[in-house]
Design a protein around this motif. Sequence first.
Motif, PDB file in Angstrom:
ATOM      1  N   THR A  91       0.839  -1.196   0.000  1.00 51.82           N
ATOM      2  CA  THR A  91       0.000   0.000   0.000  1.00 51.82           C
ATOM      3  C   THR A  91       0.875   1.246   0.000  1.00 51.82           C
ATOM      4  N   GLN A  92       0.623   2.159  -0.928  1.00 45.56           N
ATOM      5  CA  GLN A  92       1.360   3.416  -0.942  1.00 45.56           C
ATOM      6  C   GLN A  92       0.709   4.389   0.034  1.00 45.56           C
ATOM      7  N   VAL A  93       1.553   4.983   0.880  1.00 40.89           N
ATOM      8  CA  VAL A  93       1.076   5.955   1.873  1.00 40.89           C
ATOM      9  C   VAL A  93       1.957   7.188   1.740  1.00 40.89           C
ATOM     10  N   GLY A  94       1.472   8.209   1.053  1.00 40.26           N
ATOM     11  CA  GLY A  94       2.286   9.391   0.801  1.00 40.26           C
ATOM     12  C   GLY A  94       3.475   9.006  -0.069  1.00 40.26           C
ATOM     13  N   ASN A  95       4.660   9.399   0.377  1.00 36.44           N
ATOM     14  CA  ASN A  95       5.880   9.049  -0.353  1.00 36.44           C
ATOM     15  C   ASN A  95       6.459   7.715   0.086  1.00 36.44           C
ATOM     16  N   ASN A  96       5.814   7.063   1.037  1.00 38.80           N
ATOM     17  CA  ASN A  96       6.313   5.797   1.564  1.00 38.80           C
ATOM     18  C   ASN A  96       5.406   4.642   1.176  1.00 38.80           C
TER      19      ASN A  96
END
Length: 952
Positions: free
Chosen positions: A882-887
């Motif tokens: 799962t992409q969360v912001g830039n992380n």
Amino acid sequence: MRQETEVSDVSQVIAGAYEVIREIGSGGGGIVYLARHLRLDKQVVLKVDRRKLLAKPEALRREVDALKNLSHTYIPQVYDFVIENESVYTVMDYIEGESFDKPLKNGVRFTQPQVVHWACQLLEALSYLHSRPPHGILHADIKPANVMLTSQGDIRLIDYNIALALGEEGAVAIGRSLGYASPEHLGLGFSYSSESVPTHSRGDVRATTVLDSPDTVVSTNTPPPSSSSGKKIMLDVRSDIYGLGATLYHILTGSRPAHRVHEVVPLSDKDYSRGLVTIINKAMDPNPDLRYQSATEMLHAFQHLRENDPRVKRHKRMRMMTAIICIAVLMFGAFSTVMGLKRMQSEQASLKLAEYSANAMADGDSVKAVQYALDALPTPGIFTSNYTPQAQNALANALGVYDLEDGFKPHKVLELPSETLKTVLSPNGKTAAAITLGELTIYDTETAGVIATLPSMDSALSDVEFINNNRLVFAGKEGICLYDISQKQKVWTGKPATEIAVSADGSSIAAIYKDEGHATVYNGNGKVASEINFEGKKQRIAVNDSFANPNDNLLALSANGEWLAVSFGNGALSLFNVKDPNGTVELYDKSEFFHFEGGFSGNFFAFSSTGAKSSVFGVIDMHSLAQTGGFESKNPFGVIANESGIYISNENKVVRINPISGEQVELAYTAADVASFAIGKEGTLVGLKNNSFAFYDSDARLTMQFKGAFKADFVGMNGDYAIVGNRNTPNIRVLKQEHNPSIFDYDSSYVHDEARLNANGSTVMLFSLEQFRLYAIDGKLLKEVKLPETEQIYDQQYKRDKKGSRLEVIYNDGHTDIYSGDTGELVGTEQREQPDLSLYEQFFTDTLKIASPLEGAPVAYDRKSGKKIKELEKDAYLTYVTQVGNNVITEYVSTDGERYGLLLDGKTCETLAYLPNLCDIIGDRLLFDMTSGQLRETHLHATSELIAQMTP
């Protein structure tokens, strides 16, 4: 011929704690044995010193404390000093390997790089020893036989029975290993006289003159040796320098240096490197003023060996002109280079501090772990690197922001004056009392602040017990003492005492002084209620109780003080009726057992008796005075018996036992054998023999485990606090119980793989490949479904989007059943493309492609260039990305079914945080499925947010 006091029987047990296995060496100083610590089941080295004990006890104790506090990579840890039958025994690490004298005798030759490598390690060890307060520690007998070569190719400097704590005027000569002993050892003085050369103190550097011929290094104007001045010649750190130089001489050449100093053949640079020759010859100069004046100075010479080589210097001069020409060209890049180097240094420092933080956390010291992590995150600037992922991970882990499991977590560290002899918690856990040699310290466990410091009996046998939350009784300097914590005053003082027992109702206190032949029983007001005569029997204690407590004795009072249980050194175990001198019950009048544990629980007395070959556990009904049950084992039983029940440990299990039926309830099933344990309302705290400790909840589920560098010799747990300690360290770890709120509770016995919250947060779905349940957020069961044709199910996916919340069950042939996340009803069936049954999966984010093969670790690639970035978790199955912001958050299922997530840097895929029990991600909300039957949540924490929390 060996003295009568030395170990002559391999089955002999020293100080009740160390069983001799076999002799592994001997020499002029003594005999060395391989031994086993009976309680810890750990191999140690046990050395008996041939010399008579002449030192005063207080002087010896200071030297012992200094040596026990040593901690260095190249020095074995000293654990204990025991005096028995006028012989001194040293207990220390057992090092796998062999001493250098053995390969040298067999003609093995070593290369110059090897010698330089080992020389630096030896000098690091000596530099550490010589710098110990107050005046340094001198080894005094450095030789190949006292240098161990480990299987990893490193060294250990051994043999501390002849090490000396240096006084202000140095130390007298004692070690005389010919060929390695300095002239000072032999009573020869080569120092300059005060008339010819100004006096220099230890540590001043004096140059050695190198003659035109490189073959020989000599001292200028060295007067002849003299020892007739009447002044005793003392050893200092330069004496160790000579011994080290002679040892390196032997390792390098294969030949032992001549016994007489003036007959030593100096090394020649025709055979060896000139720099190496110069260093060793200087170290062996007969005149201590002309040797290296410290180990640090000699280490510096080795570290700069190459740059001091004449060939290297000539090469540098040849390059000088070229360098000057290039300076102008390089000026522009110099600042960039310096900045780059500074940033590189900053990054390396950050990585090292992050490692220190992780080690501190593994040891259960969260306070130190947080500080190391903060130090690893410097304020960003032109000369500092960006926050390293390792440092961010260390801070998140140290603060425990994503660990939402209930249980005991690291809280504080109690810093004791010296090694712990005993520590106990008050009934509510808010106060701890710790005995060190000659001192009792009382602590507030919440703040780790010192409440009071009191003089205790100057004995390792000294005891302390709480009577209630406000009062404790201890072995005071003047006698047994009852102390009131809130009033900060002594209530009463009795006779001298070491071991103490308190009845559960607090009405009676029993005390024994060392090995006296009786016990004194006091009432709560300090009046003597009874004297119990042991009729010639005595408890088991070490010969010198200043250094060791075998911890083998049992002393316990029944709940109302009617019965007193006592074990004895001859293996006897007796139950004394405090009010009736004729009511004594002898469980053993004599036996081979040497270690006893136990206590009273209601109408029952539970105990264990351990000998060299077996251990016995038994329960006695105090009404009928008959045994109701018992066991026998080759492994020791640990026993806790109090008003809450009877508990025993054996090997890797802890159980509660019914004293009548013998029925057992498992409290903990551990990964290694149990060393110590404590029972509380919330569960069981266990110290393990593999240097870890763990907490198991009331359902025997493991909820917390720390692997560290020490074995938990003792643990305690009361109220919301627990303590963990080791007898060889002056620190006590304090743990505190955490209770985290939940957003949803369910029946923990319901088997499921995943848990998801619907889009508006009104329902929770628990599902597996066989079934699912849908609950309202208030816990009401809305729907339960058994999935059809479960053997044909390929995968399941819970989705939240504009179409709503739903569970999609995908079968091998491609058809998909869709269940509503709001009602649990089957709302549709679709025929889709048949899935790839090879199980090869790919996950995509804005910048990454993550390939998850059937076998092997998932691999992250740069999505644009296709360049491999990093292999991900090897021993777990990747389930979601799962992409969360830039992380990025990756989710896994481990081989033992544990679910967890990792927060990764979106570019490097380095771990920023570990997310145990992660089950769902909604924006920056993280949901965690606790095995105890709760869903809990937190949000993603930016590193700057965590730093701000810790900044005043």
